[in-house]
Scaffold this active site. Structure first.
Site, mmCIF file in Angstrom:
data_model
loop_
_atom_site.group_PDB
_atom_site.id
_atom_site.type_symbol
_atom_site.label_atom_id
_atom_site.label_comp_id
_atom_site.label_asym_id
_atom_site.label_seq_id
_atom_site.Cartn_x
_atom_site.Cartn_y
_atom_site.Cartn_z
ATOM 1 N N VAL A 172 -6.065 6.778 -22.268
ATOM 2 C CA VAL A 172 -5.889 5.594 -21.380
ATOM 3 C C VAL A 172 -7.205 5.400 -20.646
ATOM 4 C CG1 VAL A 172 -3.462 5.855 -20.661
ATOM 5 C CG2 VAL A 172 -5.119 7.205 -19.463
ATOM 6 N N GLY A 231 1.759 8.417 -20.945
ATOM 7 C CA GLY A 231 1.757 9.966 -20.895
ATOM 8 C C GLY A 231 3.270 10.279 -20.972
ATOM 9 N N ALA A 232 3.775 9.561 -22.080
ATOM 10 C CA ALA A 232 5.212 9.712 -22.466
ATOM 11 C C ALA A 232 5.533 11.028 -23.541
ATOM 12 C CB ALA A 232 5.704 8.523 -23.241
ATOM 13 N N GLY A 233 4.375 11.873 -23.727
ATOM 14 C CA GLY A 233 4.657 13.012 -24.341
ATOM 15 C C GLY A 233 5.698 13.816 -23.908
ATOM 16 N N ARG A 234 5.490 14.119 -22.439
ATOM 17 C CA ARG A 234 6.303 14.961 -21.831
ATOM 18 C C ARG A 234 6.346 14.435 -20.301
ATOM 19 N NH1 ARG A 234 2.154 18.394 -19.345
ATOM 20 N NH2 ARG A 234 0.201 18.116 -20.703
ATOM 21 N N THR A 251 -6.808 10.144 -3.622
ATOM 22 C CA THR A 251 -7.762 9.038 -3.504
ATOM 23 C C THR A 251 -7.163 8.234 -4.687
ATOM 24 O OG1 THR A 251 -9.787 10.335 -2.779
ATOM 25 C CG2 THR A 251 -9.863 8.067 -3.712
ATOM 26 N N ALA A 252 -7.047 8.798 -5.772
ATOM 27 C CA ALA A 252 -6.418 7.934 -6.853
ATOM 28 C C ALA A 252 -5.117 7.531 -6.718
ATOM 29 C CB ALA A 252 -6.348 8.714 -8.318
ATOM 30 N N LYS A 253 -4.254 8.309 -6.375
ATOM 31 C CA LYS A 253 -2.812 7.746 -5.990
ATOM 32 C C LYS A 253 -2.838 6.944 -4.744
ATOM 33 C CE LYS A 253 -0.520 10.194 -9.052
ATOM 34 N NZ LYS A 253 -0.362 9.309 -10.439
ATOM 35 N N TYR A 263 -7.238 13.588 -6.507
ATOM 36 C CA TYR A 263 -5.857 13.068 -6.960
ATOM 37 C C TYR A 263 -5.449 12.222 -5.957
ATOM 38 C CZ TYR A 263 -0.991 13.455 -8.782
ATOM 39 O OH TYR A 263 0.122 13.429 -9.044
#
Ligand code: NAP
Length: 253
Positions: A64, A13-16, A156-158, A154
């Site tokens: 990813v 996720g290094a695009g921005r 739950t994922a985090k 979100y």
């Protein structure tokens, strides 16, 4: 203290946003950096900018959450820069909605990018770390792991990423690999700009309102996260593992 044998880092996720800031910081710290992102053009541009500043970097497009795409991207970085021994699992998306309105796709895509994505990336990169007997994984969690209205997926994922972090720390410690998580509060990026848009507030007003709720009375910048990532991937952090560091201007944002 064992020193890193291969100074090659991968940031997803290094695009921005936060990922771009972390990539720039690790390059300034002397790492060759693989910038990975769904948006190939933006991560290639980021890699070129690092190159223009005298660093070594490559931009590679990937999803990813897709096994083949992950394996191919990690192989490309290993071939072009050398064995990656630092991994920052940063790629993320939000698909906010209250539970009764949340679609199957909203749920699956958020868990797919954050949880499956971090799993696939870590599995692909760990072999390089264990072979070298040195490695650093940093996962991007969030204050939302503690619960946030409209973010069942979100949050739950985090929260899941925190368990993932602690488990990998236990499994990989004996190979010289540390695994930690950063849980940011409000950081000024496109992600928080989108949240402002969703709640119908101009972004600057949204930031001012958020700052009032934060003990240090300001919102965070991507560099606030890059500073902590820089420490966690350093040789000096070799006795810090399995931790979740809230970077939120207070105990939580
Ligand atoms: P952002 O500005 O939206 O950037 C996220 C990046 O991830 C984008 O470049 C995006 O690519 C990329 N991405 C999305 N899905 C991907 C996929 N399947 N494969 C590869 N790359 C993908 O977000 P940010 O604010 O910098 O957030 C970075 C991380 O910090 C996320 O994990 C986020 O959850 C976490 N975080 C952010 C905040 C905050 O306040 N900003 C707070 C807590 C945690 P595209 O450009 O193609 O969409």
């Amino acid at each position: 203290m064992t020193e890193s044998p291969s100074r090659v880092a991968i940031v997803t996720g290094a695009g921005r946003g936060i990922g771009a800031a972390v990539a720039r910081r690790l390059a300034a710290d002397g790492f060759a950096v693989g910038l990975l992102d769904l948006d190939e053009a933006s991560c290639k541009a980021g890699a070129e900018a690092i190159g223009a500043d005298g660093g070594r970097a490559v931009g590679v497009g990937l999803d990813v959450s897709d096994t083949e795409s992950v394996e191919a991207a990690v192989n490309t970085v290993a071939k072009q820069l050398g064995a990656p021994t630092v991994l920052v699992n940063n790629a993320g998306i939000t698909r906010d909605n209250l539970l009764f309105k949340m679609s199957d796709t909203d749920w699956d895509s958020v868990l797919g990018v954050h949880l499956r994505g971090s799993f696939l990336m870590s599995r692909a990169v760990q072999k390089h770390m264990t072979e070298q007997g040195w490695g650093r994984i940093v996962n991007l969690s969030s204050v939302s792991a503690l619960g946030n209205r409209g973010q069942a997926n979100y949050s739950t994922a985090k929260a899941g990423l925190q368990g993932f972090t602690k488990t990998l720390a236990i499994e990989l410690g004996k190979f010289g690999v540390t695994v930690n998580a950063i849980a940011p509060g409000f950081i000024v990026t496109d992600m928080t700009a989108q949240t402002a848009e969703r709640v119908g507030m101009p972004f600057d007003e949204f930031q001012k309102a958020a700052a009032q709720e934060i003990p240090v009375r300001r919102v965070g910048q991507p560099e606030d996260i890059a500073n902590v990532a820089s420490f966690l991937v350093s040789d000096q952090a070799s006795f810090v593992s399995g931790q979740v560091i809230y970077v939120a201007g207070g105990p939580k944002a």
